[in-house]
Design an enzyme around this catalytic site. Structure first.
Site, mmCIF file in Angstrom:
data_model
loop_
_atom_site.group_PDB
_atom_site.id
_atom_site.type_symbol
_atom_site.label_atom_id
_atom_site.label_comp_id
_atom_site.label_asym_id
_atom_site.label_seq_id
_atom_site.Cartn_x
_atom_site.Cartn_y
_atom_site.Cartn_z
ATOM 1 N N HIS A 1 3.327 6.264 -5.603
ATOM 2 C CA HIS A 1 2.892 6.568 -6.962
ATOM 3 C C HIS A 1 2.149 7.903 -6.989
ATOM 4 C CE1 HIS A 1 1.198 4.571 -10.903
ATOM 5 N NE2 HIS A 1 1.976 5.599 -11.145
ATOM 6 N N GLU B 1 0.829 -1.207 0.000
ATOM 7 C CA GLU B 1 0.000 0.000 0.000
ATOM 8 C C GLU B 1 0.865 1.259 0.000
ATOM 9 O OE1 GLU B 1 -2.936 -0.439 -0.754
ATOM 10 O OE2 GLU B 1 -3.122 -2.566 -0.261
#
Length: 680
Positions: A478, A472
């Site tokens: 990202h 996660e």
């Protein structure tokens, strides 16, 4: 009557970075905020439509991307609450808001004049002198209109709108049933002999769960952190069967039956796809994915399946033989496998979960993840206790790069609650974009369901949970490292079969001794995890790899089966699932059970006709991480290339081309099988 200017969801936040005023937001603020935000968003759309100037990229496509930002913010906060900290009031609001948001979405996508403007810009794209990012935004905008009914006749637009609204409500119903069904079951034990085999940390958690419910003894639930350890360690076969059956009949029949709901979801998605000219919903979805078609996805899954099945069968045979050697005489059933698999792992590698957990205290693991992001990307994480949170368990961090630039606010919410969905996920309250020259940085949440601290022990993670946290965290990186201009193509707005690549590559560090030895210290003694224990952990990495990969492939195959037919599915859910998985299961299929009613990924998440994405992305990450293995697991040059070519670019370019620039070639198809040791 509430004065809208006093609504903390609508007012400019006085906090640094515009952080949400969770200290002021109340349930009664959401509906007025949604109503006002929708009205403002519609005015922004109306202004684009009314603009008398010739449509161009700036006054049409960029203006569209910039519209609805207040609505996005309100929705981002609300839907995170609905998943992570819900209530009957929030659920009721969700049901009222769903048709409101669907109506707004249709207000945009079915607007004939707006679509004509977008089409005019799209038709002139070859001479517009657009950058790669602008070209991608234009294509995505045009495709979105077409894929959301803009080209339909007026009569069909009305039917499309009704089906879209029905679908959003059905998906909400699926989520509600699943949470209610999960919370409805407890395995309540009062005889200590029933706890045979359970480690102390599992007993303690069950005791505290019982106390929280004002019950005596021990309580086990269907949450992953409760049911999972029970199935792995309980020596009571009958109790294992009871909780396994409860988990595998969750939302199947009874008060919270998801069977009619999921069939309605499939029917609506299939009808919507047919109305838009697609043979099946899978055809509709996969048009925008790296895979491109259901034929390619099915071939991908089938190829992995054929190569994996022999290894999966061998895994089950080994566990069964071990169980027999220990005196187990009955056939190996699904509720037995995790228990005997754990026993076999302990015997084969002299590795017990209890032996590892003291070295993985949650706070230490979080700091290690932050340090890893610092080593790779120069990021720092400062806890901000002055910023409000939506629950006392939540922590928030100010993320900055090596120059001191603010990159993101990261909210971390680790522990289970009865009003929280199971599983783990990353969700942006607000994504990254540039507007009027200002770089708006993302606000991100990571939500998990790790074991809570007890009265005398901190939260100690299993190694699987360490891996989940890194996964996660990879999604959050990202978003954090995004350096795009337009919200629609920033961060994780990438093809769905590419979105798991940045998260799955982070999992590799959970098995790197060079990383683990930096932080894995015993929470009581401070002793660094012994090299010999690390070696056993790494050696056991691919234990049951065939069986585990088969499980993922089964989920992908089941997903494709639900969404690859043009026909109305009138079959019984249990029978449908049994037929799909028959011949590719290595454990007995149990009559009257089914996973589909709790398969939220494909019925209430974004993975409809897309669950294969996990394996698709795993091929990419296995190939990509081999470059770190070659150059060094903390190599800043490789990390800089990954950041520059992939993480910072969001969905601004073709995913395959971005990967090629990073790796210098296409991924090697066999990289995953080699990584998992599934080669002859």
């Amino acid at each position: 009557m509430m004065d809208l200017k006093d609504n903390p969801l609508l007012a400019d936040s006085s906090l640094q970075y515009g952080a949400p005023r969770f200290d002021m937001i109340r349930e009664e603020h959401y509906l007025p905020a949604f109503s006002e935000a929708v009205a403002i968003a519609k005015k922004e759309i109306d202004a684009i439509v009314a603009n008398p100037d010739k449509p161009d990229f700036e006054n049409t496509v960029v203006a569209l991307d910039a519209s609805g930002k207040l609505l996005d913010r309100v929705a981002g906060i609300f839907y995170n609450m609905n998943s992570a900290c819900t209530s009957p009031g929030i659920r009721e609001i969700a049901e009222k808001v769903s048709p409101m948001l669907t109506e707004y979405s249709l207000y945009v996508s079915l607007n004939r004049i707006l679509f004509e403007k977008v089409k005019a810009v799209y038709d002139g794209r070859d001479t517009a002198g657009l950058t790669a990012e602008q070209s991608m935004l234009l294509k995505k905008t045009y495709d979105s209109f077409v894929r959301n009914g803009a080209g339909l006749p007026d009569d069909d637009k009305e039917a499309f709108g009704k089906m879209s609204e029905e679908l959003s409500l059905a998906q909400l119903g699926f989520e509600k049933n699943l949470l209610d069904a999960t919370n409805d079951y407890v395995l309540h034990l009062t005889d200590e002999s029933d706890l045979a085999g359970l480690p102390e940390y599992v007993r303690t958690a069950a005791s505290e769960e019982a106390a929280a419910r004002q019950m005596d003894g021990w309580v086990f639930t269907l949450s992953r952190t409760s049911m999972g350890p029970f199935l792995r360690f309980s020596g009571n076969r009958n109790l294992r069967r009871r909780i396994w059956m409860a988990g595998n009949t969750r939302a199947l029949g009874g008060r919270f039956d998801n069977c009619p709901v999921l069939k309605k979801i499939v029917e609506l998605k299939t009808s919507i796809a047919a109305m838009l000219g697609y043979g099946t919903y899978a055809d509709y979805v996969l048009e925008e994915r790296m895979a491109g078609s259901k034929e390619k996805v099915n071939a991908f899954l089938d190829n992995l399946l054929k190569r994996t099945l022999p290894f999966a069968r061998k895994d089950v045979e080994e566990v069964s033989s071990f169980a027999v050697s220990c005196g187990f005489e009955d056939p190996m059933m699904p509720w037995d496998f995790a228990y005997w698999s754990e026993k076999y792992r302990e015997s084969r590698f002299s590795l017990k979960e209890e032996e590892l957990k003291p070295y993985f205290e949650l706070g230490t693991v979080v700091k290690a993840a932050f340090d890893l992001a610092g080593r790779l990307y120069g990021l720092t994480f400062e806890e901000r206790k002055d910023l409000p949170v939506y629950h006392e368990d939540v922590r928030v961090y100010d993320v900055k790069d090596s120059s001191g630039k603010h990159m993101a606010l990261l909210y971390m919410d680790f522990f289970p609650r009865s009003n929280k969905n199971s599983g783990a996920w990353m969700n942006p309250f607000e994504g990254q974009y540039v507007l009027d020259g200002e770089d708006h940085r993302p606000m991100i949440s990571i939500v998990t369901n790790f074991t809570k601290p007890s009265s005398d022990t901190p939260s100690l993670l299993t190694h699987d949970e360490v891996t989940t946290l890194l996964h996660e965290f990879g999604h959050s990186l990202h978003e954090t490292l995004s350096e795009c201009n337009y919200a629609s193509v920033s961060g994780t707005n990438v093809p769905w079969d590419f979105v798991e690549f940045p998260s799955q590559i982070m999992e590799n560090w959970a098995f790197e001794p060079e990383f683990l030895s930096l932080f894995a210290k015993h929470y009581q003694t401070g002793e660094t995890i012994p090299d010999e224990l690390l070696a056993r952990l790494v050696e056991a990495r691919n234990f049951q790899a065939g069986y585990l990969q088969l499980r993922q492939l089964q989920f992908g195959i089941l997903d494709m089966a639900w969404y690859s037919s043009a026909e109305r599915n009138d079959k019984d859910v249990v029978d449908f699932e049994k037929n799909v998985l028959e011949g590719i299961s290595v454990l007995p299929q149990i009559a009257g059970t089914a996973f589909s009613p709790s398969f939220s990924h494909i019925f209430n998440g974004g993975y409809s006709a897309g669950y294969y994405s996990y394996k698709w992305a795993e091929v990419l990450e296995a190939d990509a991480f081999s470059l770190f293995e070659e150059k060094g697991v903390f190599n800043r040059e490789v990390a800089a290339s990954l950041r520059r070519e992939i993480l910072s670019k969001g969905g601004t370019e073709d995913a395959a081309e971005m990967y090629r620039r990073f790796r210098g070639r296409d991924p090697e198809p066999d990289a995953l099988m080699r990584k998992l040791g599934l080669v002859q």
